[in-house]
Design an enzyme around this catalytic site. Structure first.
Site, PDB file in Angstrom:
ATOM      1  N   HIS A  97      43.304  45.000  48.163  1.00 32.06           N
ATOM      2  CA  HIS A  97      42.204  44.503  47.321  1.00 32.06           C
ATOM      3  C   HIS A  97      41.939  43.041  47.666  1.00 32.06           C
ATOM      4  O   HIS A  97      42.841  42.207  47.617  1.00 32.06           O
ATOM      5  CB  HIS A  97      42.613  44.674  45.857  1.00 32.06           C
ATOM      6  CG  HIS A  97      41.549  44.339  44.858  1.00 32.06           C
ATOM      7  ND1 HIS A  97      40.583  45.232  44.463  1.00 32.06           N
ATOM      8  CD2 HIS A  97      41.312  43.204  44.148  1.00 32.06           C
ATOM      9  CE1 HIS A  97      39.796  44.677  43.556  1.00 32.06           C
ATOM     10  NE2 HIS A  97      40.221  43.432  43.340  1.00 32.06           N
TER      11      HIS A  97
ATOM     12  N   SER B 134      46.231  43.473  45.284  1.00 33.10           N
ATOM     13  CA  SER B 134      45.392  42.273  45.310  1.00 33.10           C
ATOM     14  C   SER B 134      46.153  41.133  45.973  1.00 33.10           C
ATOM     15  O   SER B 134      47.137  40.630  45.430  1.00 33.10           O
ATOM     16  CB  SER B 134      44.991  41.859  43.891  1.00 33.10           C
ATOM     17  OG  SER B 134      44.421  40.569  43.942  1.00 33.10           O
TER      18      SER B 134
ATOM     19  N   MET C 109      33.027  38.729  43.644  1.00 34.02           N
ATOM     20  CA  MET C 109      32.706  38.017  42.396  1.00 34.02           C
ATOM     21  C   MET C 109      31.829  36.844  42.800  1.00 34.02           C
ATOM     22  O   MET C 109      32.237  35.685  42.765  1.00 34.02           O
ATOM     23  CB  MET C 109      34.009  37.557  41.711  1.00 34.02           C
ATOM     24  CG  MET C 109      34.737  38.704  41.021  1.00 34.02           C
ATOM     25  SD  MET C 109      36.473  38.353  40.723  1.00 34.02           S
ATOM     26  CE  MET C 109      37.145  38.843  42.305  1.00 34.02           C
TER      27      MET C 109
ATOM     28  N   ASP D 124      39.775  39.789  46.834  1.00 31.67           N
ATOM     29  CA  ASP D 124      38.962  39.168  45.777  1.00 31.67           C
ATOM     30  C   ASP D 124      38.165  37.984  46.306  1.00 31.67           C
ATOM     31  O   ASP D 124      38.722  36.930  46.576  1.00 31.67           O
ATOM     32  CB  ASP D 124      39.888  38.652  44.661  1.00 31.67           C
ATOM     33  CG  ASP D 124      40.423  39.760  43.782  1.00 31.67           C
ATOM     34  OD1 ASP D 124      39.611  40.560  43.289  1.00 31.67           O
ATOM     35  OD2 ASP D 124      41.656  39.822  43.592  1.00 31.67           O
TER      36      ASP D 124
ATOM     37  N   MET E   9      36.847  45.816  34.598  1.00 30.98           N
ATOM     38  CA  MET E   9      37.750  44.666  34.573  1.00 30.98           C
ATOM     39  C   MET E   9      38.586  44.716  33.296  1.00 30.98           C
ATOM     40  O   MET E   9      38.060  44.888  32.197  1.00 30.98           O
ATOM     41  CB  MET E   9      36.959  43.345  34.592  1.00 30.98           C
ATOM     42  CG  MET E   9      36.259  43.010  35.894  1.00 30.98           C
ATOM     43  SD  MET E   9      37.314  42.965  37.359  1.00 30.98           S
ATOM     44  CE  MET E   9      38.489  41.667  36.964  1.00 30.98           C
TER      45      MET E   9
ATOM     46  N   HIS F 101      36.269  43.152  46.545  1.00 27.97           N
ATOM     47  CA  HIS F 101      35.711  42.914  45.210  1.00 27.97           C
ATOM     48  C   HIS F 101      34.945  41.595  45.239  1.00 27.97           C
ATOM     49  O   HIS F 101      35.544  40.529  45.292  1.00 27.97           O
ATOM     50  CB  HIS F 101      36.892  42.881  44.209  1.00 27.97           C
ATOM     51  CG  HIS F 101      36.518  42.533  42.809  1.00 27.97           C
ATOM     52  ND1 HIS F 101      37.466  42.208  41.860  1.00 27.97           N
ATOM     53  CD2 HIS F 101      35.320  42.478  42.164  1.00 27.97           C
ATOM     54  CE1 HIS F 101      36.870  41.961  40.708  1.00 27.97           C
ATOM     55  NE2 HIS F 101      35.567  42.107  40.871  1.00 27.97           N
TER      56      HIS F 101
ATOM     57  N   ASP G  12      41.242  46.652  37.060  1.00 27.63           N
ATOM     58  CA  ASP G  12      41.680  45.439  37.754  1.00 27.63           C
ATOM     59  C   ASP G  12      42.010  44.354  36.736  1.00 27.63           C
ATOM     60  O   ASP G  12      41.146  43.934  35.972  1.00 27.63           O
ATOM     61  CB  ASP G  12      40.529  44.994  38.679  1.00 27.63           C
ATOM     62  CG  ASP G  12      40.865  43.781  39.521  1.00 27.63           C
ATOM     63  OD1 ASP G  12      42.034  43.357  39.530  1.00 27.63           O
ATOM     64  OD2 ASP G  12      39.941  43.259  40.182  1.00 27.63           O
TER      65      ASP G  12
ATOM     66  N   MET H 278      35.598  35.077  45.580  1.00 25.95           N
ATOM     67  CA  MET H 278      35.032  34.290  44.460  1.00 25.95           C
ATOM     68  C   MET H 278      34.282  33.086  45.019  1.00 25.95           C
ATOM     69  O   MET H 278      34.761  32.439  45.957  1.00 25.95           O
ATOM     70  CB  MET H 278      36.156  33.808  43.542  1.00 25.95           C
ATOM     71  CG  MET H 278      37.048  34.930  43.034  1.00 25.95           C
ATOM     72  SD  MET H 278      38.195  34.343  41.790  1.00 25.95           S
ATOM     73  CE  MET H 278      39.301  35.754  41.668  1.00 25.95           C
TER      74      MET H 278
HETATM   75  C1  DX5 Z   1      40.801  38.779  38.951  1.00 22.71           C
HETATM   76  C2  DX5 Z   1      40.921  39.612  40.185  1.00 22.71           C
HETATM   77  C3  DX5 Z   1      42.102  40.505  40.248  1.00 22.71           C
HETATM   78  C4  DX5 Z   1      43.430  39.813  40.233  1.00 22.71           C
HETATM   79  C5  DX5 Z   1      44.437  40.743  39.625  1.00 22.71           C
HETATM   80  O1  DX5 Z   1      39.542  38.189  38.925  1.00 22.71           O
HETATM   81  O2  DX5 Z   1      39.768  40.424  40.330  1.00 22.71           O
HETATM   82  O3  DX5 Z   1      42.020  41.395  41.351  1.00 22.71           O
HETATM   83  O4  DX5 Z   1      43.882  39.429  41.494  1.00 22.71           O
HETATM   84  O5  DX5 Z   1      45.619  40.064  39.465  1.00 22.71           O
HETATM   85  P1  DX5 Z   1      46.753  40.511  38.443  1.00 22.71           P
HETATM   86  O6  DX5 Z   1      47.204  41.875  38.862  1.00 22.71           O
HETATM   87  O7  DX5 Z   1      47.760  39.464  38.580  1.00 22.71           O
HETATM   88  O8  DX5 Z   1      46.086  40.539  37.070  1.00 22.71           O
HETATM   89 ZN    ZN Z   2      39.741  42.039  41.841  1.00 21.78          ZN
END
Ligand code: DX5
Ligand code: ZN
Length: 218
Positions: free
Chosen positions: A34, A9, A69, A36, A138, A67, A176, A38
């Site tokens: 990965h 990530s 969100m 993310d 999650m 991913h 994740d 948002m």
């Molecule tokens: C959280 C993300 C994760 C995050 C994981 O909303 O979806 O992918 O980056 O980070 P760590 O490994 O630090 O928990």
């Molecule tokens: Zn994620």
């Protein structure tokens, strides 16, 4: 024995040096990157989107695990697919129709996956598994990196793993949030096959050793 895959990530990466970060990841046996996304509505944070994904795609052949969100993922599938995603996962709790969204993702010839937040029972995702390449459980509340692994989510991973096996499905389980060299073993024993790691990996100087530690199950 399952073939465990690791997905880095980049939420915790040094954004200004993303090109170097990607080079380092390519050299350390990571399986996926990965990404993310948002939107500040579905979760209380805003990250990055389509232009950055496109720029990353130009620099690497790594498998891009996106991913989403965001509140209405179906509206943006085309753009993320054309920007170079290899897998797009979106939340069951979003406003988009799950079957329509999964079909839309597949129409671009890429893999699809559906994500459940910690408070969503695993039973709610079962009807969609035959249409999903991946189910992402999650193990933290989505929104931020660096949170602690929720071990009680392993009940869901176990139940999903049994269901997938019993029904001869091909869906892979991804986890994740809070994954490190200790929690990775717990997740894999419960049935996870794809491990997302952000802060653990980026806090490690020796990324190859970190990836190896994630994959070696104690
Ligand atoms: C959280 C993300 C994760 C995050 C994981 O909303 O979806 O992918 O980056 O980070 P760590 O490994 O630090 O928990
Ligand atoms: Zn994620």
């Amino acid at each position: 024995m399952k073939n465990i895959k690791t997905s880095a990530s980049i939420l915790s990466a040094d954004m200004i040096n993303l090109e170097n970060v990607i080079k380092q990841l390519e050299e350390c046996n990571i399986d996926m990157l990965h990404f993310d996304v948002m939107d500040g509505v579905f979760v209380k944070n805003i990250t990055f989107g389509i232009p950055i994904l496109k720029a990353i795609r130009k620099k690497t052949n790594l498998f891009l695990d996106v991913h989403l969100m965001i509140i209405d993922p179906i509206k943006y599938i085309k753009q993320f697919a054309e920007a170079g995603a290899d897998l797009i996962t979106f939340h069951l709790e979003s406003n988009s129709d799950p079957i329509e969204t999964l079909k839309c993702i597949h129409s671009y010839g890429i893999q699809s996956g559906i994500v459940i937040k910690p408070n969503t029972p695993y039973e709610e995702v079962l009807p969609y598994l035959p249409y999903s390449d991946v189910v992402l459980v999650m193990t933290v509340e989505p929104g931020f990196g660096g949170q602690s692994f929720m071990e009680n989510m392993m009940e869901k991973v176990n139940a999903l793993s049994s269901y997938i096996e019993k029904n001869n499905l091909k869906t892979k389980i991804e986890v994740d949030g809070g994954i490190n060299d200790k929690t990775s073993s717990i997740a894999v024993s419960a049935g996870a096959e794809i491990l997302v790691a952000g802060s653990y990996l980026f806090n490690h100087k020796d990324k190859s050793a970190a990836v190896e530690a994630l994959k070696s199950i104690s």
